[in-house]
Design an enzyme around this catalytic site. Structure first.
Site, PDB file in Angstrom:
ATOM      1  N   GLU A 244       0.887  -1.179   0.000  1.00 24.26           N
ATOM      2  CA  GLU A 244       0.000   0.000   0.000  1.00 24.26           C
ATOM      3  C   GLU A 244       0.913   1.212   0.000  1.00 24.26           C
ATOM      4  O   GLU A 244       1.607   1.475   0.988  1.00 24.26           O
ATOM      5  CB  GLU A 244      -0.891  -0.002   1.241  1.00 24.26           C
ATOM      6  CG  GLU A 244      -1.931  -1.102   1.259  1.00 24.26           C
ATOM      7  CD  GLU A 244      -3.012  -0.951   0.193  1.00 24.26           C
ATOM      8  OE1 GLU A 244      -3.024   0.065  -0.539  1.00 24.26           O
ATOM      9  OE2 GLU A 244      -3.843  -1.864   0.100  1.00 24.26           O
ATOM     10  N   CYS A 278      -2.191   9.162   2.947  1.00 26.07           N
ATOM     11  CA  CYS A 278      -1.951   8.677   1.586  1.00 26.07           C
ATOM     12  C   CYS A 278      -3.085   9.099   0.657  1.00 26.07           C
ATOM     13  O   CYS A 278      -2.854   9.391  -0.507  1.00 26.07           O
ATOM     14  CB  CYS A 278      -1.773   7.168   1.586  1.00 26.07           C
ATOM     15  SG  CYS A 278      -3.108   6.287   2.388  1.00 26.07           S
TER      16      CYS A 278
END
Ligand code: NAD
Length: 476
Positions: A244, A278
């Site tokens: 990720e 993010c």
């Protein structure tokens, strides 16, 4: 439990110190306030050996017992939310009320994933045979977590890894080890020895882990640059990887929105956690008809938003989490100023600590650094558009593809824009939403594989096909 000192690692069910330790810095002061263990290679070996041993029984422990342990872990975490939240603020910087939300969210995640099913798929059920596909655990999982959401992202790994019968060695970021070490302590009695291990260390520990042959899988969250190194290292013995990684997420605001109504939400999606997310909005595209009004509204919010030490009530935005990131973001800001871009700064920030004003950059060119790079800090480039096809192309013109958002009074129109965005998640008229049952993952260089949802769970398993004849005729 004393939350302010005495941090130990959890290895084989025991709380252990390391021979060496490292400073932990409060980003609101820039000063070290305590120390955490710095694991050696032999600490790592001990954790992996314990996890390998525990795997033999944990993989065949009835799933109901594994579910119950995860639920208890979730409840235990939630019960300690207040104490953990102030520790979280000290090491991570985020205001305490928001830190508490992360801890409660982590508990919720553990408890919700605990109820997920691990299905057996039947691919054929004919007169002659039945073919079943079972999901078997992989072995020992290595979890590597960044500093921006230390509890959430740890729980995203703990829950699916342990539910599916794997055992785990998890490593927090060297910048935010304390809450994760405390989680180890809280869960010490909940999981059998070796099932859940927490080790903390310096920059050397991550590469030691990804190279360690005892791991079957690496579940990594962090930057794209590090993710590539992780994959390279994991390839040596074909460890499974879930990565990720970073994002440079675009939000597209159509001209039909009510600027006063949506500006707060858009601001939150860009600046929450001082923009160290993010999936934060990192490129804001606003239609020319409402651009000036939106810019002025966002700037006004920034000028009123209190930034400061998260342990002081009333501050809504904390510091940048660590010095290296602080310097990176300052450099980007400096570059924007030197390039002659119009930089609109928010409210003044404290001089001590790693603080940066919440800043908007007014209509910079697409090829400027502030647009192209993932800032991971509170500098939001906001750009004008007047053609929908063109803005979708601009939004998609990125090596990243993590998430994005579309804002419009016309949901159908927004959905048609969402369908054209090359990202793993798109929100319509909202931001930063995730659920334990919804797959989350990046397109392009934002990641490889998926976390959460049925798909995320299955990445902690291997399919195992079993062909079962309907009669024993051939062997009887
Ligand atoms: P980072 O890549 O520097 O570090 C992440 C983790 O990897 C830390 O625990 C670090 O100690 C470890 N690490 C560093 N080098 C390593 C190596 N060579 N081998 C193995 N492990 C290593 O990232 P960061 O600065 O902590 O976090 C910020 C980045 O994370 C941003 O790019 C952000 O977008 C990304 N992020 C992504 C997600 C997501 O779900 N996609 C979530 C949060 C953060």
């Amino acid at each position: 439990m004393e939350f302010d000192r005495d941090y130990k690692m959890l290895i084989d069910g025991k709380l252990v110190a390391a021979a060496d330790d490292m400073d932990v810095v409060n980003p609101a002061t820039g000063k070290a306030f305590t120390k955490s263990p710095r694991a050696s290679e032999s600490d790592l070996n001990a954790a992996v050996e314990a996890a390998q041993k525990a795997f033999k029984s944990w993989k065949s422990t009835p799933i109901e017992e594994r579910r119950a342990a995860l639920k208890k872990a979730g409840q235990t975490l939630m019960a300690q939310a207040d104490q953990l939240a102030s520790l979280f603020t000290k090491e991570q910087g985020r205001p305490t009320a928001q830190a508490k939300e992360e801890i409660l969210g982590g508990g919720y995640w553990l408890m919700t994933v605990a109820d997920q099913e691990i299905p057996v798929e039947v691919t054929e059920d004919s007169d002659t045979r039945r073919v079943e596909v079972h999901r078997t655990p992989l072995g020992v999982v290595c979890g590597i977590v960044p500093w921006n959401f230390p509890i959430t992202l740890a729980c995203w790994k703990i829950a699916p890894a342990l539910l599916t019968g794997n055992t785990l060695v998890i490593k927090p970021s060297p910048f935010t080890p304390l809450c994760t070490l405390k989680m180890g302590e809280l869960f010490q009695e909940i999981f059998p020895p070796g099932v859940f291990n927490v080790i903390s260390g310096g920059d050397e520990l991550g590469p030691w882990m990804t190279a360690h042959p005892g791991f079957a899988k690496i579940s990594f969250t962090g930057s794209t640059a590090t993710g590539k190194r992780v994959m390279e290292s994991a390839s040596k013995d074909l460890k499974r990887v879930t990565l990720e990684l970073g994002g440079n997420d675009a939000s597209i605001v159509l001209p039909d929105v009510d600027v006063d109504k949506v500006a707060e939400q858009i601001f939150f999606g860009a600046f929450f956690n001082s923009a160290q997310i993010c999936v934060a909005t990192k490129r804001l595209y606003v239609h020319a008809d409402i651009y000036d009004k939106m810019r002025d509204r966002l700037h006004a919010i920034a000028q009123n938003a209190p930034v400061g030490d998260g342990s002081d009530q009333g501050n809504q935005f904390g510091p940048i989490q660590n010095r290296a990131q602080y310097e990176r973001v300052l450099n980007l800001l400096d570059d924007a100023k030197k390039s002659g871009l119009t930089v609109l700064e928010g409210k003044d920030v404290p001089e001590e600590g790693f603080f940066i004003p919440l800043t908007i950059v007014d209509n910079p060119p697409e090829d400027s650094r502030v647009v192209k790079e993932e800032a991971f800090g509170p500098i939001l480039p906001m750009m004008k558009f007047d053609d929908l096809d063109d803005v979708i192309d601009r939004a998609n013109d990125s090596e990243y593809g993590l998430a994005g958002a579309v804002w419009s009074a016309d949901i159908e129109k927004a959905a048609s824009v969402a369908a054209r965005m090359d990202t793993g998640t798109v929100w319509i008229n909202q931001n930063l939403q995730m659920t334990p049952l919804t797959p989350f993952g990046g397109h392009k260089q934002s990641g490889l594989g998926t976390e959460n949802g049925a798909e995320g769970l299955s990445e902690f398993t291997s399919p195992k096909a079993i062909f079962i004849p309907k009669s024993n005729a051939s062997v009887a």
